[in-house]
Design a protein around this motif. Sequence first.
Motif, PDB file in Angstrom:
ATOM      1  N   TYR A 298       0.703  -0.925  -0.021  1.00  0.00           N
ATOM      2  CA  TYR A 298      -0.013   0.259  -0.234  1.00  0.00           C
ATOM      3  C   TYR A 298       1.233   1.046   0.392  1.00  0.00           C
ATOM      4  O   TYR A 298       1.736   1.438   0.276  1.00  0.00           O
ATOM      5  N   PRO A 299       0.079   2.508  -0.630  1.00  0.00           N
ATOM      6  CA  PRO A 299       1.314   3.288  -0.902  1.00  0.00           C
ATOM      7  C   PRO A 299       1.765   4.151   0.858  1.00  0.00           C
ATOM      8  O   PRO A 299       0.860   3.839   0.918  1.00  0.00           O
ATOM      9  N   MET A 300       2.802   4.842   1.283  1.00  0.00           N
ATOM     10  CA  MET A 300       3.282   5.467   1.879  1.00  0.00           C
ATOM     11  C   MET A 300       2.805   6.501   1.734  1.00  0.00           C
ATOM     12  O   MET A 300       1.236   6.882   3.356  1.00  0.00           O
ATOM     13  N   VAL A 301       1.870   7.204   0.334  1.00  0.00           N
ATOM     14  CA  VAL A 301       1.484   8.752   0.802  1.00  0.00           C
ATOM     15  C   VAL A 301       0.299   8.489  -0.657  1.00  0.00           C
ATOM     16  O   VAL A 301       0.425   8.595  -2.368  1.00  0.00           O
ATOM     17  N   THR A 302      -0.530   8.840  -0.101  1.00  0.00           N
ATOM     18  CA  THR A 302      -1.219   9.162  -1.379  1.00  0.00           C
ATOM     19  C   THR A 302      -2.472  10.568  -1.362  1.00  0.00           C
ATOM     20  O   THR A 302      -2.573  11.123  -0.374  1.00  0.00           O
ATOM     21  N   TRP A 303      -1.768  11.311  -2.285  1.00  0.00           N
ATOM     22  CA  TRP A 303      -1.777  12.867  -2.747  1.00  0.00           C
ATOM     23  C   TRP A 303      -3.708  12.772  -3.584  1.00  0.00           C
ATOM     24  O   TRP A 303      -3.876  12.563  -4.645  1.00  0.00           O
ATOM     25  N   ASN A 304      -4.897  13.009  -3.138  1.00  0.00           N
ATOM     26  CA  ASN A 304      -6.104  12.427  -3.831  1.00  0.00           C
ATOM     27  C   ASN A 304      -5.769  14.414  -4.226  1.00  0.00           C
ATOM     28  O   ASN A 304      -5.874  15.326  -3.665  1.00  0.00           O
ATOM     29  N   ASN A 305      -7.228  14.741  -5.596  1.00  0.00           N
ATOM     30  CA  ASN A 305      -6.984  15.763  -5.458  1.00  0.00           C
ATOM     31  C   ASN A 305      -5.651  17.369  -5.675  1.00  0.00           C
ATOM     32  O   ASN A 305      -6.452  18.049  -5.828  1.00  0.00           O
ATOM     33  N   SER A 306      -4.621  16.898  -5.778  1.00  0.00           N
ATOM     34  CA  SER A 306      -3.702  17.775  -6.049  1.00  0.00           C
ATOM     35  C   SER A 306      -3.759  18.200  -7.051  1.00  0.00           C
ATOM     36  O   SER A 306      -3.255  19.231  -7.552  1.00  0.00           O
ATOM     37  N   THR A 307      -4.141  17.924  -8.047  1.00  0.00           N
ATOM     38  CA  THR A 307      -4.865  17.800  -9.661  1.00  0.00           C
ATOM     39  C   THR A 307      -6.088  18.255  -9.668  1.00  0.00           C
ATOM     40  O   THR A 307      -6.481  18.726 -10.917  1.00  0.00           O
ATOM     41  N   ASN A 308      -6.860  18.738  -8.501  1.00  0.00           N
ATOM     42  CA  ASN A 308      -8.555  18.766  -8.640  1.00  0.00           C
ATOM     43  C   ASN A 308      -8.887  17.729 -10.039  1.00  0.00           C
ATOM     44  O   ASN A 308      -9.710  18.494 -10.105  1.00  0.00           O
ATOM     45  N   GLY A 309      -9.084  16.968  -9.188  1.00  0.00           N
ATOM     46  CA  GLY A 309      -9.410  15.248 -10.186  1.00  0.00           C
ATOM     47  C   GLY A 309      -8.942  15.570 -11.427  1.00  0.00           C
ATOM     48  O   GLY A 309      -9.734  15.336 -12.094  1.00  0.00           O
ATOM     49  N   MET A 310      -8.010  16.656 -12.121  1.00  0.00           N
ATOM     50  CA  MET A 310      -7.591  16.451 -13.391  1.00  0.00           C
ATOM     51  C   MET A 310      -6.517  14.953 -13.560  1.00  0.00           C
ATOM     52  O   MET A 310      -5.869  15.027 -12.916  1.00  0.00           O
ATOM     53  N   ALA A 311      -7.495  14.809 -14.830  1.00  0.00           N
ATOM     54  CA  ALA A 311      -6.521  13.162 -14.856  1.00  0.00           C
ATOM     55  C   ALA A 311      -5.163  13.708 -14.791  1.00  0.00           C
ATOM     56  O   ALA A 311      -4.415  14.521 -15.396  1.00  0.00           O
ATOM     57  N   ILE A 312      -3.665  12.905 -14.297  1.00  0.00           N
ATOM     58  CA  ILE A 312      -2.901  12.761 -14.432  1.00  0.00           C
ATOM     59  C   ILE A 312      -2.251  12.443 -15.884  1.00  0.00           C
ATOM     60  O   ILE A 312      -2.457  10.938 -15.699  1.00  0.00           O
ATOM     61  N   VAL A 313      -1.549  12.874 -16.512  1.00  0.00           N
ATOM     62  CA  VAL A 313      -0.656  12.836 -17.825  1.00  0.00           C
ATOM     63  C   VAL A 313       0.709  11.544 -17.885  1.00  0.00           C
ATOM     64  O   VAL A 313       1.208  11.303 -18.076  1.00  0.00           O
ATOM     65  N   LYS A 314       1.516  12.707 -16.857  1.00  0.00           N
ATOM     66  CA  LYS A 314       3.264  11.628 -16.581  1.00  0.00           C
ATOM     67  C   LYS A 314       3.647  12.583 -15.632  1.00  0.00           C
ATOM     68  O   LYS A 314       2.916  13.646 -15.013  1.00  0.00           O
ATOM     69  N   VAL A 315       4.278  11.436 -14.354  1.00  0.00           N
ATOM     70  CA  VAL A 315       5.166  11.548 -13.761  1.00  0.00           C
ATOM     71  C   VAL A 315       6.380  11.861 -13.804  1.00  0.00           C
ATOM     72  O   VAL A 315       6.707  10.380 -14.222  1.00  0.00           O
ATOM     73  N   GLN A 316       7.254  12.303 -13.652  1.00  0.00           N
ATOM     74  CA  GLN A 316       8.412  12.431 -13.846  1.00  0.00           C
ATOM     75  C   GLN A 316       8.998  13.079 -12.474  1.00  0.00           C
ATOM     76  O   GLN A 316       9.534  13.735 -11.669  1.00  0.00           O
ATOM     77  N   TRP A 317      10.470  11.777 -11.952  1.00  0.00           N
ATOM     78  CA  TRP A 317      10.543  12.408 -10.755  1.00  0.00           C
ATOM     79  C   TRP A 317      12.093  13.192 -10.934  1.00  0.00           C
ATOM     80  O   TRP A 317      12.254  13.052 -12.654  1.00  0.00           O
ATOM     81  N   SER A 318      12.425  13.921 -10.330  1.00  0.00           N
ATOM     82  CA  SER A 318      13.475  14.788 -10.693  1.00  0.00           C
ATOM     83  C   SER A 318      15.167  14.399 -10.939  1.00  0.00           C
ATOM     84  O   SER A 318      15.529  13.181  -9.959  1.00  0.00           O
ATOM     85  N   ARG A 319      16.156  14.489 -12.375  1.00  0.00           N
ATOM     86  CA  ARG A 319      17.112  14.130 -12.024  1.00  0.00           C
ATOM     87  C   ARG A 319      18.407  14.069 -11.248  1.00  0.00           C
ATOM     88  O   ARG A 319      19.190  13.726 -11.574  1.00  0.00           O
TER      89      ARG A 319
END
Lengths: 131, 1036
Positions: free
Chosen positions: B917-938
Motif C-alpha cells: 500500500y502506498p506510503m502517501v496518497t495525494w488525492n485532488n492534487s490536480t483537482n481531479g484532472m487526469a494525470i498524464v505524466k509523472v517524472q522524478w527529477s534527475r
Amino acid sequence: MAEEEPVAVEEPQPENTYMIRPNFLSKFRPATVKETIHIVLNDMLSEKTYDAEETTNWCKTIADEIKTKLKDHGFDRYKYIVQVVIGEQRGEGVKMACRCFWDSDTDNYAQDIFMNDSLFCVAAAFGVFYY
Amino acid sequence: MPSEKHRSKEDTWGSKELSKSIKEATSDRSERKKHRDKDRDKERRKDRHSAREDERNDSADRKHRDKDRDRERRKERREDGEHRKDRDKDRDRDRDRDRDRDRDKDRERRERKERHRDKEEDSRDRHKEKDRHRDRDKHRDDDEEQRREERRRRKEEDGEGRERRRKHRDEEDGEDRERRRKHRDGDERDDKERRRKHRDKEDEGDDDRERRRREKERRHREKNDEDRERRHRDDRDERDMDRHRDKDRDRERRHKERSEDDDEERRRRHEEKKRRKREEEEKRKEEERDEKERHRSRKHKEEEPLRPRRQEGKGQSFRVKRQQEQAPSVDEEEVQNDKHGVEVTMGDDDDDGYNYDDDEFEDYDDDFEDDDGDNDSEPQREMSAKDRELHELRKAIEAENMATLRSRQRDTDSSGVSPSSSDTSSSRPKTGRTGRTFVNFVAAKQRVISDKVSSKTKKRGKELMRLIDLDIASFDMFDLQPTKEYEMYIRSFGRSDTKQAYVQCNEDNIDRDIQTEEIEYRQKWTQFPADDMRGCGGGDDEVEDDEIAAYRAIKKDIDSARLVNFLQGAGQVITVLLEENLVDKGSGNLQSNQRQIVFSEGYTQLNPDLPFLKDRHVVHIEFHPIQTHLMLTAYSMPKVALSKDKLANTGLLCVWNINEPSRPQKVLTCQSAPLSCCFNPTKATLAFAGTADGSVVVWDLREPSSMHHTHSIKQEEWVIRMPTYSTDGVHGDENHHSPVTTVLAIVSPVESMKASLPKGAGVGNVSDETTGLSFQLASIEEQAIINFWTVVEITNPDKAGSESDLGLMPGGKVKLIKSSFVKLESPARDIKTKSSVRAFQMQLLPKDPNHLYVGTDLGCVIHTVRYGGKAPPKAFRSDLDVPVDIVTLDFSPFGLPVFVAGCVDGSLRLHSTTSEYPMVTWNNSTNGMAIVKVQWSRSRPSVFYVIDETAKVYIWDLLERDGSPVKIEQFAGGRLTTCSLSNDHSATGLGLPGRRPELAIAAESGMIEIHQLNDQFYKAAADELDSVASFLEKIM
C-alpha cells in the motif's frame, strides 16, 4: 535395294565326309574383309568424280579386285559374292539392304562405304561357306 | 474362201483375233510345211516313176535344189516370231509364182482341163483304187469329223491371212525371188546343215504318230479349199501312214521308184504334154506300186532318208497352186463330195505342179550340178555314223523336249497353250520345236549331263540340310539420308569464293545454330528499394561495358559511401558547433521565457514547422540516458490525413539533437503509430518503438542514409528511415496483439554506469559501438503481456535480405529474437476481473531491472519479475482499492525504493517497493484532472514533476512541502501530452557530464519545449538525498 540370296552350291562328294564348319583360322572374318574392301575402295575411288560412263567399269574392277584380295585371305572353302554399287551423290536418299538366306554360323558378310562429294560406293562381300 | 473374199482385213480382224490367227497360222503352216514335204515326197515319188529313165544327175540336181530349198525354208523357220511373216511371204511368194505362171498358162490350163475331162476314163480306174483307200480313210474321217470341223474354221481364218500376205507378195515378188536364188547359191556350203536335215528326218521318224496326226489335221484344214485334193491326199496319206508305220520299207520303195522316175522326169521337163499324160499313168503306176512295194524289203530305203524332204519346196508350191485353183469350189463341197471333182483337180494339180517345177528349177540346175556329188554322197556317209549316234541323239532330244516342255509350263505362253493340254494337243508346238531342236542339241546334251549332276547335288544337299540350319539374315548396307535443301544449296553455291553467314529468315527457325550472333549473357541484380547508391549491380567477374567500366573507375576514385559517412559525421559536428556558437553568442536558440517559469532557465523550441510533422503531436519523449543531448520523440498519426504525402499514413519518430533544434537528426518511420520509444542504453545507435498495431520495431541509426529513401518534401531532402527490424507479423502468435504501450531497454545499473564513464570526451565521441549491443528489451502491450526480446546484431548482413526472417530489412544488422514473455495476472481474487488487465506504463526498478512494475487499469501497480518466483508485493494498491487507471509511474532515480504513480482520477500515490500500500496518497492534487505524466527529477531527490491534462505542471518538493505541489505552472498551447527529463550526470552519474538537465514538454499542438532547469531545480543540496530518505522512513 540389293538382295542377295546366296545358296550353298554343293558338289557330289563321298558320303558323310561333309565339312560343316570352317577351320577357325580360315573363317570369314568381317573385320579383316572390311579392311580389305576399305583399302580397295580408297585405292580405286579416291580423287574420282562420278562419271556415268566409267562407273560400270569401276564397279567391275573394284569387285574383281576385292574378290582377288579375298582369295588371298585364304578363307578356305568359301565362295564369295562381291557386290559393288556406285551411285552419284545428288542429294537423294539411298537405302540399301540385303537379305541372306544362309547359315549364319559359317557365312558372313562385310561391307564398306566410300563416299566423296560426287559419288558414293557401297561394296559388300558375302562369304558363303562351301560345305 | 470365196465367202470371205468380200471382207477386207480391216473390217474383219481385231488385233486380238489377228494375233491369235497369226500364231495359229504360223504354227499351222509349219506343220503344213512338213506335211507338204511329205506330200512333195509323194509327188516326187510320182515324179520318180515318170522320170526313172532320167539320168542320175538330173535327179541329183533336183535333190540338190530341194535340199537348198529345204535349207532356205528351215532358215526362215528358224527366225523369230517377228520374221514369221517374212517366211510366210516367202512361202506365199512361191504360191504367187505359181499364180503368175498360172496366168501365163491360163490358156494352157483351159486346154488341159478339157483334156482332163477327156481323160476321165483313165482316172476312173484310179478312182476305184482310191475308193478303196477312201473306205479305209473314212473310219478315221468319221472319228475326226468333229475335229475337222473345228480345224476348218481355223483354216478359213488362215485363208484370209494368206490372202493378205499375198498382196505383199506381189510387190516383193521379183526381189524375193532374187533373194531366194542367192540363198540357194550360198546354202550349198555346209554339210552340217544337211546333217541337221538328217536329224530332222529322224526326228520325224521318232514322232511318227504325231506326224501322222498332224498330217490328218492339215488334211482337214485344207479340206474346204480343196476337197477333192484332200481326198486324193487321203489316199496318199494312207500311203504315208503305211510308210510311217514301216518307214524303212517305204524308203526302199522310194529308192526304187526314183531310179524309174528319173527318165520320165527329164522328159517331162522338156515336153509338157507328154509329161502330163505320163504323169497320169505314172501316178497310177505309183499307186499300184505302192501297194506292192509296201511289202518289199527295206534295204534300199536307208540309203535315201532325205529324199522326201528334198522335194518339199516343190510339193509346197504344188499344193498351193492347187489350193488357189480350187478355191472357188471348196466351200460348197463337203466331206462327202463326188469323185469327179477330185479326179479332175487331181490331174490339174499335178500338171501345174510339174509345170512349175520344171520352169522353176531348170534355171538353177546348172548352178548346183557341181555340188551334186557331194550332196548325194554326204547323207549316205552321215547315215553310217548316224546309226551310232541315233540312240544318244534320241535320248538327248527327248530330254530337250522335256526341258522345253518344262520351260513352257513355267512361262505362261500368250498363245494359250496350256501346260496341261500340251501333251494331248502339242502337235503344233512340237513341230515348231522340232525345227529348233537341232539348234539346242548341244545344250540338250549338256542338260542331260547337268541333270545327272544336279540330281547328285540334290542328294548331297538333302543330306547336308539335315546337318545345317539356314536362316535369314538381314543387313542394312547403306543408308544415305536425303540432303536437305539448305545443305544442297550450301554444297552447290556455298563454296566458291563465298562464305555463308548465318541468316535467319523464318521466325520458327530459332535454332541456336542459325542465330546471327552470339547471345550475350550478363548477370545483373537489382534491389528495390535501393539500399545503396545504385540499387543495382553486375554479376561477378564478367566483362563489362566501357560505360560501366568507366563508371566503376570513377566510383573507385570517389568512394561515395565513405564520403557520405565522412560528410555525415563532419557535417553533424560542424552544424552542432555552429549551433552551439549561436547559442553561446546570444543565447541562440535558448529563448528566454516570456513569463516566469519556476524551474526554467530558458527553453529551446524544436522546430515545429517541419512539413511532415504537421498535425502530429508528440506522444512520447525519451532522452537518451547517457547521450542526453539526443532525444527521441514519437509522433502521433496526423489528425488530418495528408493523402498525397507518402508519410501521411505512417508513424513517425524523430531523433533530435537538442543542440541542433532546427531539424531532427534522423526521421524514422514505421507502419503504425508509435506509442512508446526508447534508445538502446549505451549509445544512441538503436531506436526502438512500440506501435499501436502491436509490433516492436528497431531502427539501426548507424545505417547509411543510402539504404533509405530520400523524400523530397518542400524542396528539402529528408532521409526517411525504414525500420531495420520489425516484429510485424513475423512472430505470429508470439507477437503482441494489442498496442505496445511501453518499450524499455533492460539495462543493469552497472552497465549504465560503465557506459557513462568514458563519456566526457565530447558529443562526437561515439566509439566502441560493440559494447552493450547485446541486451534485452521488454515490451508490454495493453493486454498486459510482457515480451522480452533479445537484441541481436548480425555480423554478416545479407543485402538481398533474409529469406527466413521477413521482418529484417535487406542489409539490416539488428534483429529481435523473442526470448520469453510474462502474462500479467490480476492480483484481484475476483475471477471476473482477472481476465481483463489493461496495462499502461511499465517501469523497471533502477537497481534491479529484474523487477517490473506495471501500471494497470485495476487501480494497482502490478509487480513481476523476469526470472524466479514471485516478488513479495504482488501488486501495489491504493488504500481504497479503487479500480482506477494508473497511467504513469516513475521511480526515484537516486536509488530510493519508492515510486510515484499517477492515476487518471488525479490522485498521486507514493509507494515503497516493499509495501503493497502506498506510503502517501495525494488525492485532488490536480483537482481531479487526469494525470498524464509523472517524472522524478534527475537532479534533486526530493522533487518530481507532474503533468495533468489541463497543461499544468505541478512541481513537487517533498522536503519543502509534502501535502501539495510547491509550484504549479500553466502552459499555453493546448493540452500537454508528455514530458521527459534528461539525466543529470552530476546528480546520478548518468548522462553527459557538464550538461544541464533539461525538461522536455510536448504539447498537443506539436510544440516541444526543452527547458533548461534553473539552479533551484538543478542544484540539489548536499544532504538532500539523506533528508529525503529519512523523510520517507518517517512517513512509512
